[in-house]
Design an enzyme around this catalytic site. Structure first.
Site, PDB file in Angstrom:
ATOM      1  N   LYS A 176      31.896  43.981   2.573  1.00  0.00           N
ATOM      2  CA  LYS A 176      32.358  44.908   3.606  1.00  0.00           C
ATOM      3  C   LYS A 176      33.212  44.056   4.550  1.00  0.00           C
ATOM      4  O   LYS A 176      32.693  43.213   5.284  1.00  0.00           O
ATOM      5  CB  LYS A 176      31.140  45.520   4.303  1.00  0.00           C
ATOM      6  CG  LYS A 176      31.330  46.024   5.732  1.00  0.00           C
ATOM      7  CD  LYS A 176      32.288  47.183   5.859  1.00  0.00           C
ATOM      8  CE  LYS A 176      32.466  47.491   7.346  1.00  0.00           C
ATOM      9  NZ  LYS A 176      33.021  46.354   8.118  1.00  0.00           N
ATOM     10  N   GLU A 179      36.012  44.031  10.451  1.00  0.00           N
ATOM     11  CA  GLU A 179      37.174  44.640  11.123  1.00  0.00           C
ATOM     12  C   GLU A 179      37.899  43.660  12.029  1.00  0.00           C
ATOM     13  O   GLU A 179      39.057  43.883  12.379  1.00  0.00           O
ATOM     14  CB  GLU A 179      36.766  45.842  11.985  1.00  0.00           C
ATOM     15  CG  GLU A 179      36.047  46.931  11.256  1.00  0.00           C
ATOM     16  CD  GLU A 179      34.556  46.829  11.483  1.00  0.00           C
ATOM     17  OE1 GLU A 179      33.970  45.816  11.049  1.00  0.00           O
ATOM     18  OE2 GLU A 179      34.007  47.725  12.110  1.00  0.00           O
ATOM     19  N   GLY A 233      25.293  39.115  11.628  1.00  0.00           N
ATOM     20  CA  GLY A 233      25.883  39.875  12.723  1.00  0.00           C
ATOM     21  C   GLY A 233      24.856  40.222  13.777  1.00  0.00           C
ATOM     22  O   GLY A 233      23.875  39.493  13.968  1.00  0.00           O
ATOM     23  N   SER A 234      25.075  41.352  14.415  1.00  0.00           N
ATOM     24  CA  SER A 234      24.227  41.722  15.548  1.00  0.00           C
ATOM     25  C   SER A 234      22.883  42.277  15.089  1.00  0.00           C
ATOM     26  O   SER A 234      22.736  42.765  13.967  1.00  0.00           O
ATOM     27  CB  SER A 234      24.929  42.779  16.395  1.00  0.00           C
ATOM     28  OG  SER A 234      24.940  44.024  15.719  1.00  0.00           O
ATOM     29  N   GLY A 238      22.346  44.885  12.050  1.00  0.00           N
ATOM     30  CA  GLY A 238      21.469  44.356  11.003  1.00  0.00           C
ATOM     31  C   GLY A 238      20.282  45.266  10.748  1.00  0.00           C
ATOM     32  O   GLY A 238      19.945  45.573   9.595  1.00  0.00           O
ATOM     33  N   GLU A 258      20.806  38.040   9.004  1.00  0.00           N
ATOM     34  CA  GLU A 258      20.673  37.011  10.041  1.00  0.00           C
ATOM     35  C   GLU A 258      21.248  37.651  11.296  1.00  0.00           C
ATOM     36  O   GLU A 258      22.426  38.005  11.324  1.00  0.00           O
ATOM     37  CB  GLU A 258      21.441  35.766   9.586  1.00  0.00           C
ATOM     38  CG  GLU A 258      21.155  34.545  10.412  1.00  0.00           C
ATOM     39  CD  GLU A 258      22.296  34.214  11.331  1.00  0.00           C
ATOM     40  OE1 GLU A 258      22.324  34.765  12.458  1.00  0.00           O
ATOM     41  OE2 GLU A 258      23.160  33.422  10.930  1.00  0.00           O
ATOM     42  N   CYS A 295      25.589  31.433  16.213  1.00  0.00           N
ATOM     43  CA  CYS A 295      24.232  31.998  16.039  1.00  0.00           C
ATOM     44  C   CYS A 295      23.192  31.040  16.597  1.00  0.00           C
ATOM     45  O   CYS A 295      22.093  31.437  16.942  1.00  0.00           O
ATOM     46  CB  CYS A 295      23.875  32.211  14.581  1.00  0.00           C
ATOM     47  SG  CYS A 295      25.235  32.659  13.521  1.00  0.00           S
ATOM     48  N   GLU A 386      19.569  38.553  23.230  1.00  0.00           N
ATOM     49  CA  GLU A 386      20.631  37.587  22.953  1.00  0.00           C
ATOM     50  C   GLU A 386      21.858  37.880  23.820  1.00  0.00           C
ATOM     51  O   GLU A 386      22.280  39.026  23.939  1.00  0.00           O
ATOM     52  CB  GLU A 386      21.021  37.653  21.467  1.00  0.00           C
ATOM     53  CG  GLU A 386      22.007  36.548  21.067  1.00  0.00           C
ATOM     54  CD  GLU A 386      22.401  36.603  19.581  1.00  0.00           C
ATOM     55  OE1 GLU A 386      22.669  35.537  19.023  1.00  0.00           O
ATOM     56  OE2 GLU A 386      22.441  37.708  19.001  1.00  0.00           O
TER      57      GLU A 386
END
Lengths: 523, 523
Positions: A176, A179, A233-234, A238, A258, A295, A386
């Protein structure tokens, strides 16, 4: 995303650059629902051929991808710079790492033992029942869907670690496209496709999907042809994928997401007494590295109150306050940074130690240092949200006991860091032990940013840092996420895969009747 | 369950025996919500101590459990006979297997290499950046909740494989006692508790919960102290637990549920031509073994239409029709057997080849053989519903092509079996290949019932046979379900666990810079 994407009247997408502050040239077609069905079907078809390729053939394919990436030359670097705001040297380094990852998996394939071949030899005379011949090994699971991250457009995206490890294991990959870097994605996809052609792999061994529409992406996640998902990603994205993949599919599949980590650093008093300013410089560099867009960015600093701690805080505050804001990956990362930082600042009991004027209009991240105490930290889980960017929260503890309690209150993390001297490490052994329970990687007297690609790496950790604490997304063992064991009982020699043949033609390490060996076995 | 449990006015439970057709002596307290909270808290506390025990200490504990089980003597066997209807010889055999499992894990612990120690040695002079010292190994994850199965009251229940492997990995265990054999559970629990005392393990290293109330069980699954779940049982119960554990907890946890499998057997024409009657006898014995109450019971038989096939079907039908019904595990298993069998019979295109009069009033399972064709099988997923008991469905295929399509239509299975001679195996290689994609264990010229406890066993498989195709619940590698990797970076020697110490004091096999070795490394 926050206007990082411009949908053209044609339906095609343009990506926004935080560097040029404008949409970049180049338009990218979006994938339709019926095209997604086709991509999935083709990947399933490609699997039938690809899983028959030998490990050596897959190794050549991976190395060819590495070569093709290098052959993209400066075009790749320049496009990624515009699309991510990351500086040239960093991207050149990241490209090296990406190519290195592909080569590591090629090495792992050539060495061959990763399939965990196990053989229990038949015992035809055993009483009361004979024991059959039983052999097992790891086999690929089928097409893998990969969601890349914005912050590593090479190493954790189209041709990144998830793709490399899934292809290495013998699975087709559907990416995927992120973007944030659709142009970079297209270039990387071209490299992979070229390599597939050159090394005689089925066309659909790799494909990608472009879409910014949630329901289209859900449709993709629900494709039965897809057998596992790799995601970086976020937390929010996720867990949305995790939920769809585990409860909304006919066949639930594993999701290796992750997601979210604030990477606590415990700075112990002995070390601090010796070296407060040097530690401050080291930590500050890690907080602000890559505008904090790692991360493994150290978002939490635990220290025990004393004179040295004050000195440390003063020194760290000074460096943070003097940090020049740098451009962030994209509008939405920048917006989220300020938003989550402000939310954190507004929590009760948070003091601002150092800050730099907001640079949001320039899509730049301003470094910030906040402070709270252990009691407040333990009482308020919101302090563990986060903040993706150059911000960190100092948690002042009155004593060892408070420090220990604060560590126990931590959520799961990718990393935990101990800064301490020999005596510290002995005195605070119980805290270190508690921290180990919370993290995938425990490191000493270093900084968590910078993840070595090697055999012993764990880039993973307890929830919510990942959705699967038993896995790593970096390092050689990342390949094991995309394989499953099969057991062959009394299998005719002619049908045994190379790894399980009695003569051990691959010369791999195997477990024979429970003992490691490269020996042949009697048929 | 269907009146297998009688709740006394005191709230205590009595269990029903299909042997005596009455409730058995003995009453069992149910666990309250507040007791569940306590059990979970105590297990979390026990983990802090238990995870510090050496592998050698845990091995002694497991062996002591084995000794204590044997010391229960005939009382255990007699109680289990009454509670499960299983015959004495089978239960004595199953006890041997259970004790053997515990000893296998003790062996695995003593050998020590199961922790997958990996060391990448520091490269202080590497350019552009030095490489740190990075070491990783598997560590226990924390308290494990185990749901035992009704059909193996020893080997897959209180002291069964899930418990043994979770304890071996270093985790406390909470067993949800199976309502079918509460007395057996208490005896087994006593054995484990005695062993824990004798070997100086924390009390709460093992505990059990008794409840037949769904919301109480959900409350148990939601306990944050619990870090993983092992389950063997029905699809419905397994998926309910999977859903709660993955979406209704604060922290989602892995569920290793072994749920539903109909274990296809492909009987190929060459073999059938030679030996139709012998094959029929072999398959019939597997279908009716233990009144068909095995996870690996062969519920599907694929054959290609020809004369030999007819001979086989005639022979098999004759044996099935002559099978004397035997008592089933409990009322609800018996009820579900007739219910699911009737549902299957009522599907369009199903013919009854052989059947025995219903023996439900006596809680006995009557053997049944049904038949359909490949087209019907492929078109109707209902024909893949598990019928837990002595029943099997013959799927007649017109040719290889139909057989291949039918295999492609299969759901995930624990096992797949090929009955064929040398020529069959070559001619039908493509079918065998397709079957391999569907199963955890592929076996040749044997029967799927009977699962060897060894290093190479995979008792697992693609969904819906399990919720996690990457795992096995039988054999040495079952231990890995309940561990996760941790990576230590530049860890001071004094803090390194034995498995990662430079001197390799445990003498285990490790991976050093990617190469298997028992060598020491330089500090």
């Amino acid at each position: 995303m926050l206007n990082d994407i411009l949908q053209q009247p044609s339906g095609k997408l343009k990506t926004f650059s935080t560097v040029t502050k404008d949409f970049l040239p180049g338009e990218f077609a979006t994938t339709t629902i019926s095209e997604i069905n086709e991509v999935a079907t083709n990947a399933a078809q490609a699997f039938l051929q690809y899983r028959k390729k030998t490990a050596a053939e897959r190794a050549i394919f991976l190395e060819s991808i590495a070569d093709e990436i290098m052959a993209l030359g400066d075009e790749l670097i320049q496009r990624a710079m515009l699309e991510t705001g990351l500086p040239e040297a960093r991207l050149i380094g990241e490209r090296g790492r990406t190519v290195g990852q592909l080569k590591l998996f090629a090495e792992v394939l050539r060495e061959g033992s990763w399939v965990e071949a196990v053989i229990d030899i038949a015992m035809p005379d055993r009483k009361p029942l004979p024991r059959p011949d039983i052999r097992k090994m790891l086999i690929p699971i089928g097409p893998v869907l990969v969601f890349g991250a914005s912050n590593f457009p090479f190493a954790f995206s189209t041709a990144g670690g998830d793709t490399a490890s899934a292809l290495a294991a013998g699975n087709p990959v559907i990416v995927k496209a992120h973007e944030g870097h659709l142009g970079t994605n297209e270039l990387m996809a071209k490299a992979i496709t070229n390599a597939a052609k050159k090394t005689n792999m089925p066309d659909a061994v790799f494909s990608f999907v472009t879409s910014s529409d949630v329901s289209t992406i859900q449709h993709l996640v629900k494709q039965e042809a897809i057998k596992a998902i790799g995601f970086t990603g976020s937390y929010k994205a996720g867990m949305a994928i995790f939920k769809t993949a585990t409860t909304e599919r006919k066949t639930p599949i594993p999701v290796f997401a992750e997601m979210s980590s604030i990477n606590p650093v415990i700075i112990l008093p002995g070390k601090l007494k010796q070296d407060a300013e040097a530690v401050a410089a080291q930590i500050a560099a890690s907080i602000t590295l890559g505008t904090g867009q790692f991360c493994t960015n150290p978002g939490l600093l635990f220290i025990i109150k004393n004179e040295a701690a004050e000195k440390f805080i003063t020194a760290l505050s000074k460096i943070i306050a003097a940090t020049i804001p740098a451009v962030m990956l994209n509008k939405s990362v920048c917006h989220n940074y300020y938003n989550s930082k402000n939310k954190l600042q507004q929590q009760p009991g948070i003091a601002v130690l150092a800050t730099v004027d907001d640079a949001m209009p320039d899509y730049k991240g301003s470094a910030t240092l906040l402070q709270t105490d252990a009691v407040n930290f333990i009482a308020n889980e919101n302090l563990q949200a986060e903040v993706f960017g150059p911000s960190s929260l100092v948690v002042l503890c009155n004593d060892e006991q408070e420090l220990n309690e604060a560590i126990h209150a931590l959520h799961g993390q990718l990393t935990g860091t101990i800064i301490g001297d020999k005596t510290d490490v002995e005195t605070f052994a119980f805290c270190i032990d508690a921290l180990a329970e919370k993290v995938g990687r425990l490191l000493f007297n270093g900084v968590p940013t910078g993840v070595e690609v090697c055999h012993a790496m764990v880039h993973g950790g307890p929830y919510p840092s990942t959705s699967n604490a038993a896995s790593t997304s970096v390092g050689a063992d990342a390949i094991k996420r995309f394989a499953r064991p099969i057991c062959l009982q009394d299998c005719p020699a002619v049908l045994l895969p190379e790894a399980l043949k009695s003569g051990n033609p691959l010369q791999i390490m195997r477990k024979i009747n429970g003992q490691y060996s490269r020996d042949t076995v009697e048929d």
